[in-house]
Design a protein around this motif. Structure first.
Motif, mmCIF file in Angstrom:
data_model
loop_
_atom_site.group_PDB
_atom_site.id
_atom_site.type_symbol
_atom_site.label_atom_id
_atom_site.label_comp_id
_atom_site.label_asym_id
_atom_site.label_seq_id
_atom_site.Cartn_x
_atom_site.Cartn_y
_atom_site.Cartn_z
ATOM 1 N N ALA A 148 0.829 -1.205 0.000
ATOM 2 C CA ALA A 148 0.000 0.000 0.000
ATOM 3 C C ALA A 148 0.862 1.252 0.000
ATOM 4 C CB ALA A 148 -0.917 -0.006 1.217
ATOM 5 N N MET A 149 1.958 1.207 0.773
ATOM 6 C CA MET A 149 2.841 2.361 0.839
ATOM 7 C C MET A 149 3.506 2.617 -0.517
ATOM 8 S SD MET A 149 6.299 2.903 3.011
ATOM 9 C CE MET A 149 7.148 1.970 1.748
ATOM 10 N N MET A 150 3.963 1.554 -1.173
ATOM 11 C CA MET A 150 4.590 1.705 -2.480
ATOM 12 C C MET A 150 3.594 2.240 -3.502
ATOM 13 S SD MET A 150 7.677 0.994 -1.917
ATOM 14 C CE MET A 150 8.290 0.969 -3.600
ATOM 15 N N GLN A 151 2.338 1.797 -3.390
ATOM 16 C CA GLN A 151 1.314 2.290 -4.299
ATOM 17 C C GLN A 151 1.056 3.779 -4.086
ATOM 18 O OE1 GLN A 151 -0.137 0.516 -6.801
ATOM 19 N NE2 GLN A 151 -1.031 2.477 -7.424
ATOM 20 N N ASN A 152 1.069 4.192 -2.814
ATOM 21 C CA ASN A 152 0.872 5.609 -2.510
ATOM 22 C C ASN A 152 2.030 6.450 -3.053
ATOM 23 O OD1 ASN A 152 -1.518 5.096 -1.173
ATOM 24 N ND2 ASN A 152 -0.540 4.905 0.843
ATOM 25 N N ARG A 153 3.252 5.928 -2.918
ATOM 26 C CA ARG A 153 4.415 6.636 -3.451
ATOM 27 C C ARG A 153 4.342 6.741 -4.967
ATOM 28 N NH1 ARG A 153 9.863 4.662 -0.188
ATOM 29 N NH2 ARG A 153 9.331 5.583 1.838
ATOM 30 N N LEU A 154 3.906 5.646 -5.601
ATOM 31 C CA LEU A 154 3.791 5.655 -7.054
ATOM 32 C C LEU A 154 2.753 6.668 -7.498
ATOM 33 C CD1 LEU A 154 4.531 4.454 -9.802
ATOM 34 C CD2 LEU A 154 2.804 2.672 -9.412
ATOM 35 N N SER A 155 1.628 6.726 -6.788
ATOM 36 C CA SER A 155 0.578 7.684 -7.141
ATOM 37 C C SER A 155 1.069 9.116 -6.972
ATOM 38 C CB SER A 155 -0.659 7.445 -6.255
ATOM 39 O OG SER A 155 -1.176 6.149 -6.471
ATOM 40 N N ALA A 156 1.807 9.361 -5.876
ATOM 41 C CA ALA A 156 2.330 10.707 -5.646
ATOM 42 C C ALA A 156 3.328 11.088 -6.725
ATOM 43 C CB ALA A 156 2.992 10.770 -4.265
ATOM 44 N N ALA A 157 4.165 10.126 -7.138
ATOM 45 C CA ALA A 157 5.139 10.402 -8.190
ATOM 46 C C ALA A 157 4.447 10.717 -9.515
ATOM 47 C CB ALA A 157 6.081 9.216 -8.358
ATOM 48 N N LYS A 158 3.372 9.984 -9.802
ATOM 49 C CA LYS A 158 2.631 10.238 -11.042
ATOM 50 C C LYS A 158 1.981 11.621 -11.022
ATOM 51 C CE LYS A 158 1.595 5.455 -12.368
ATOM 52 N NZ LYS A 158 0.541 4.439 -12.575
ATOM 53 N N GLU A 159 1.451 12.009 -9.864
ATOM 54 C CA GLU A 159 0.836 13.333 -9.748
ATOM 55 C C GLU A 159 1.881 14.432 -9.960
ATOM 56 O OE1 GLU A 159 -1.091 13.601 -6.004
ATOM 57 O OE2 GLU A 159 -2.645 12.128 -6.492
ATOM 58 N N THR A 160 3.058 14.225 -9.374
ATOM 59 C CA THR A 160 4.138 15.200 -9.553
ATOM 60 C C THR A 160 4.546 15.287 -11.016
ATOM 61 O OG1 THR A 160 4.966 14.749 -7.327
ATOM 62 C CG2 THR A 160 6.486 15.813 -8.863
ATOM 63 N N GLN A 161 4.644 14.136 -11.660
ATOM 64 C CA GLN A 161 5.022 14.122 -13.078
ATOM 65 C C GLN A 161 3.991 14.862 -13.919
ATOM 66 O OE1 GLN A 161 4.661 10.384 -15.158
ATOM 67 N NE2 GLN A 161 6.520 10.769 -16.346
ATOM 68 N N THR A 162 2.713 14.613 -13.639
ATOM 69 C CA THR A 162 1.647 15.285 -14.386
ATOM 70 C C THR A 162 1.714 16.796 -14.193
ATOM 71 O OG1 THR A 162 0.208 13.350 -14.148
ATOM 72 C CG2 THR A 162 -0.841 15.444 -14.706
ATOM 73 N N SER A 163 1.958 17.230 -12.942
ATOM 74 C CA SER A 163 2.043 18.659 -12.657
ATOM 75 C C SER A 163 3.212 19.294 -13.397
ATOM 76 C CB SER A 163 2.190 18.872 -11.153
ATOM 77 O OG SER A 163 2.379 20.234 -10.854
ATOM 78 N N LEU A 164 4.356 18.614 -13.406
ATOM 79 C CA LEU A 164 5.526 19.158 -14.091
ATOM 80 C C LEU A 164 5.316 19.215 -15.602
ATOM 81 C CD1 LEU A 164 8.388 17.375 -12.097
ATOM 82 C CD2 LEU A 164 7.716 19.778 -11.971
ATOM 83 N N LEU A 165 4.643 18.202 -16.159
ATOM 84 C CA LEU A 165 4.351 18.213 -17.597
ATOM 85 C C LEU A 165 3.421 19.362 -17.960
ATOM 86 C CD1 LEU A 165 3.937 14.397 -18.368
ATOM 87 C CD2 LEU A 165 5.770 15.914 -19.142
ATOM 88 N N ASP A 166 2.438 19.622 -17.077
ATOM 89 C CA ASP A 166 1.522 20.746 -17.325
ATOM 90 C C ASP A 166 2.287 22.068 -17.316
ATOM 91 O OD1 ASP A 166 -0.603 19.022 -17.506
ATOM 92 O OD2 ASP A 166 -1.249 19.289 -15.413
ATOM 93 N N GLN A 167 3.208 22.230 -16.355
ATOM 94 C CA GLN A 167 4.012 23.452 -16.294
ATOM 95 C C GLN A 167 4.880 23.594 -17.535
ATOM 96 O OE1 GLN A 167 6.143 23.958 -12.577
ATOM 97 N NE2 GLN A 167 4.526 22.952 -11.429
ATOM 98 N N LEU A 168 5.438 22.471 -17.992
ATOM 99 C CA LEU A 168 6.285 22.498 -19.181
ATOM 100 C C LEU A 168 5.482 22.913 -20.407
ATOM 101 C CD1 LEU A 168 8.999 21.937 -20.553
ATOM 102 C CD2 LEU A 168 8.318 19.537 -20.762
ATOM 103 N N ASN A 169 4.280 22.377 -20.522
ATOM 104 C CA ASN A 169 3.433 22.742 -21.660
ATOM 105 C C ASN A 169 3.037 24.210 -21.619
ATOM 106 O OD1 ASN A 169 3.460 20.149 -22.773
ATOM 107 N ND2 ASN A 169 1.720 19.475 -21.525
#
Length: 205
Positions: free
Chosen positions: A79-100
């Motif tokens: 569960a902890m690894m899944q939460n970390r993965l979800s947080a990493a994906k959210e961060t990636q999405t936010s950074l991609l939006d800023q880049l765009n």
């Protein structure tokens, strides 16, 4: 050859295995006794390894009464690894939006700067002026001795040197006069003794 000791990461993995294999709660003292026998972890290092697992969220801890208990289940780690993965994906999405957004802003800025004839001429003129300025700077550096600022500095140095010379000659004349009056000696004798030529004269300020 003596067996190689466990690395810090190997100790973490093996200590975590104790929790997952037994599916039980333990106190620190219990783990310090079990870890050397079950996993070959030196008892003195158990506390430090356990704390690192707690800091990373891989082992849970709670105080019951006056004792601290530690536990960890395989499902918790997943569960902890899944939460970390979800947080990493959210961060990636936010950074991609800023880049765009930045890319869009760059495109808008480019579109607003039309390559008109006037702008092209102005840029060419700017480049020419920069080149001329660099050339003048190089020439000024080459003729540094004629630099007006340096000339003024040299003039000031000459004035200061002359002022110092005037002070010293004034002091010499006053001392010579005082000595001749006090001792009844001729000034010519003192000059001869000091090696001062007859042509010596006081400087005018």
């Amino acid at each position: 050859m003596a067996p190689r000791g466990l690395s810090a990461e190997e100790k973490r993995v093996k200590l975590l295995e104790i929790f997952h294999e037994t599916k039980d709660f333990f106190q620190l003292k219990e783990l310090e006794k079990m870890a050397p026998k079950m996993k070959g972890i030196v008892s003195q290092s158990v506390k430090e390894v356990l704390q690192s697992l707690v800091d990373d969220g891989l082992v849970q801890t709670d105080k019951i009464g006056s004792s601290n208990f530690f536990w960890s289940f395989p499902s918790q780690r997943g569960a902890m690894m899944q939460n970390r993965l979800s947080a990493a994906k959210e961060t990636q999405t936010s950074l991609l939006d800023q880049l765009n957004e930045l890319r869009s802003a760059v495109e808008v800025e480019k579109a607003s700067r039309h390559e008109s004839d006037d702008r092209v001429l102005a840029l060419d003129r700017l480049t020419t002026l920069k080149n001329e300025y660099a050339q003048l700077e190089a020439e000024l550096a080459a003729y540094g001795a004629c630099d007006p600022v340096k000339i003024e500095e040299k003039k000031r140095a000459v004035v200061l040197a002359k002022e110092a010379a005037v002070r010293w000659t004034d002091n010499y004349v006053m001392l010579l006069s005082y000595f001749t009056r006090q001792n009844g000696v001729e000034a010519a004798d003192i000059r001869a003794y000091l090696g001062v030529d007859e042509e010596y004269e006081d400087l005018d300020a």
